[in-house]
Design a protein around this motif. Structure first.
Motif, PDB file in Angstrom:
ATOM      1  N   PHE A   1      -3.548   1.800  -3.365  1.00  0.00           N
ATOM      2  CA  PHE A   1      -4.327   0.996  -2.433  1.00  0.00           C
ATOM      3  C   PHE A   1      -4.081  -0.482  -2.703  1.00  0.00           C
ATOM      4  O   PHE A   1      -3.630  -0.862  -3.782  1.00  0.00           O
ATOM      5  N   VAL A   2      -4.387  -1.307  -1.722  1.00  0.00           N
ATOM      6  CA  VAL A   2      -4.338  -2.753  -1.891  1.00  0.00           C
ATOM      7  C   VAL A   2      -5.775  -3.252  -1.954  1.00  0.00           C
ATOM      8  O   VAL A   2      -6.585  -2.950  -1.082  1.00  0.00           O
ATOM      9  N   PHE A   3      -6.065  -4.006  -3.007  1.00  0.00           N
ATOM     10  CA  PHE A   3      -7.397  -4.561  -3.232  1.00  0.00           C
ATOM     11  C   PHE A   3      -7.339  -6.063  -2.995  1.00  0.00           C
ATOM     12  O   PHE A   3      -6.384  -6.728  -3.394  1.00  0.00           O
TER      13      PHE A   3
ATOM     14  N   PRO B   1     -12.932  -0.733   4.620  1.00  0.00           N
ATOM     15  CA  PRO B   1     -12.444  -2.069   4.273  1.00  0.00           C
ATOM     16  C   PRO B   1     -13.526  -3.157   4.265  1.00  0.00           C
ATOM     17  O   PRO B   1     -13.381  -4.155   3.568  1.00  0.00           O
ATOM     18  N   ASP B   2     -14.612  -2.961   4.976  1.00  0.00           N
ATOM     19  CA  ASP B   2     -15.667  -3.987   4.974  1.00  0.00           C
ATOM     20  C   ASP B   2     -16.720  -3.743   3.898  1.00  0.00           C
ATOM     21  O   ASP B   2     -17.661  -4.516   3.768  1.00  0.00           O
ATOM     22  N   ASN B   3     -16.557  -2.668   3.076  1.00  0.00           N
ATOM     23  CA  ASN B   3     -17.473  -2.402   1.965  1.00  0.00           C
ATOM     24  C   ASN B   3     -17.073  -3.220   0.742  1.00  0.00           C
ATOM     25  O   ASN B   3     -15.926  -3.160   0.302  1.00  0.00           O
TER      26      ASN B   3
ATOM     27  N   THR C   1      -4.579 -10.678  -3.395  1.00  0.00           N
ATOM     28  CA  THR C   1      -4.506  -9.216  -3.372  1.00  0.00           C
ATOM     29  C   THR C   1      -3.776  -8.707  -4.600  1.00  0.00           C
ATOM     30  O   THR C   1      -2.967  -9.419  -5.206  1.00  0.00           O
ATOM     31  N   ILE C   2      -4.069  -7.463  -4.950  1.00  0.00           N
ATOM     32  CA  ILE C   2      -3.363  -6.789  -6.046  1.00  0.00           C
ATOM     33  C   ILE C   2      -3.293  -5.307  -5.702  1.00  0.00           C
ATOM     34  O   ILE C   2      -4.178  -4.764  -5.031  1.00  0.00           O
ATOM     35  N   HIS C   3      -2.235  -4.660  -6.126  1.00  0.00           N
ATOM     36  CA  HIS C   3      -2.061  -3.230  -5.889  1.00  0.00           C
ATOM     37  C   HIS C   3      -2.856  -2.457  -6.929  1.00  0.00           C
ATOM     38  O   HIS C   3      -2.983  -2.874  -8.079  1.00  0.00           O
TER      39      HIS C   3
ATOM     40  N   LEU D   1     -11.187  -2.883  -0.625  1.00  0.00           N
ATOM     41  CA  LEU D   1      -9.933  -2.140  -0.464  1.00  0.00           C
ATOM     42  C   LEU D   1      -9.508  -2.340   0.980  1.00  0.00           C
ATOM     43  O   LEU D   1     -10.252  -2.007   1.902  1.00  0.00           O
ATOM     44  N   ILE D   2      -8.313  -2.897   1.188  1.00  0.00           N
ATOM     45  CA  ILE D   2      -7.919  -3.226   2.560  1.00  0.00           C
ATOM     46  C   ILE D   2      -6.811  -2.355   3.111  1.00  0.00           C
ATOM     47  O   ILE D   2      -6.575  -2.358   4.315  1.00  0.00           O
TER      48      ILE D   2
END
Length: 130
Positions: free
Chosen positions: A79-81, A104-106, A87-89, A70-71
């Motif tokens: 969220f943006v994945f 975001p780094d997980n 990427t996708i919403h 998740l960024i």
């Protein structure tokens, strides 16, 4: 009675004696190692692999399973994945987070359904694994 049983027994045994040895599984050669398979079904782990690019081509309501990050938090459970293909919403209700914090780094896995009725398409997430 004995005479009528003899032809019956013979008719049941003769077809198996003349049966051809072709067809079925031949075990002459060893199967390839699992990592050497180029395509085909290889188990549940490989069956679950899906990318964002592939997910975007699926039909409305398709079940989606993605692995990535998740960024961006866009507010209102949106969220943006991102994965390695794009990427996708997403829409992830707070109840799906279940009190967990995601950075975001997980690397996470999400499961849900694709909603293509909105533009851009979104994944309505119902399960998140960290």
């Amino acid at each position: 009675m004995k005479i009528s049983l003899v032809p019956l027994v013979c008719t049941l045994l003769i077809p198996s004696a003349f049966a051809d040895e072709k067809g079925g599984l031949e075990k002459d050669a060893a199967p390839p190692a699992p990592h050497a398979l180029e395509e085909g079904y290889r188990g549940t782990e490989n069956a679950r692999i899906m990318t964002v690019d592939h997910a975007k081509t699926m039909h409305d309501g398709a079940t989606i399973s993605l692995r990535g990050n998740l960024i961006d938090d866009q507010g209102n459970d949106r969220f943006v994945f991102r994965d390695k293909t794009g990427t996708i919403h997403t829409i992830i209700p707070q109840s799906v987070f279940d009190g967990r914090t995601v950075k975001p780094d997980n690397m996470i896995s999400i499961n849900g359904s694709l909603d293509k009725k909105v533009d851009p398409p979104v994944v309505r997430v119902d399960m998140l694994q960290k």
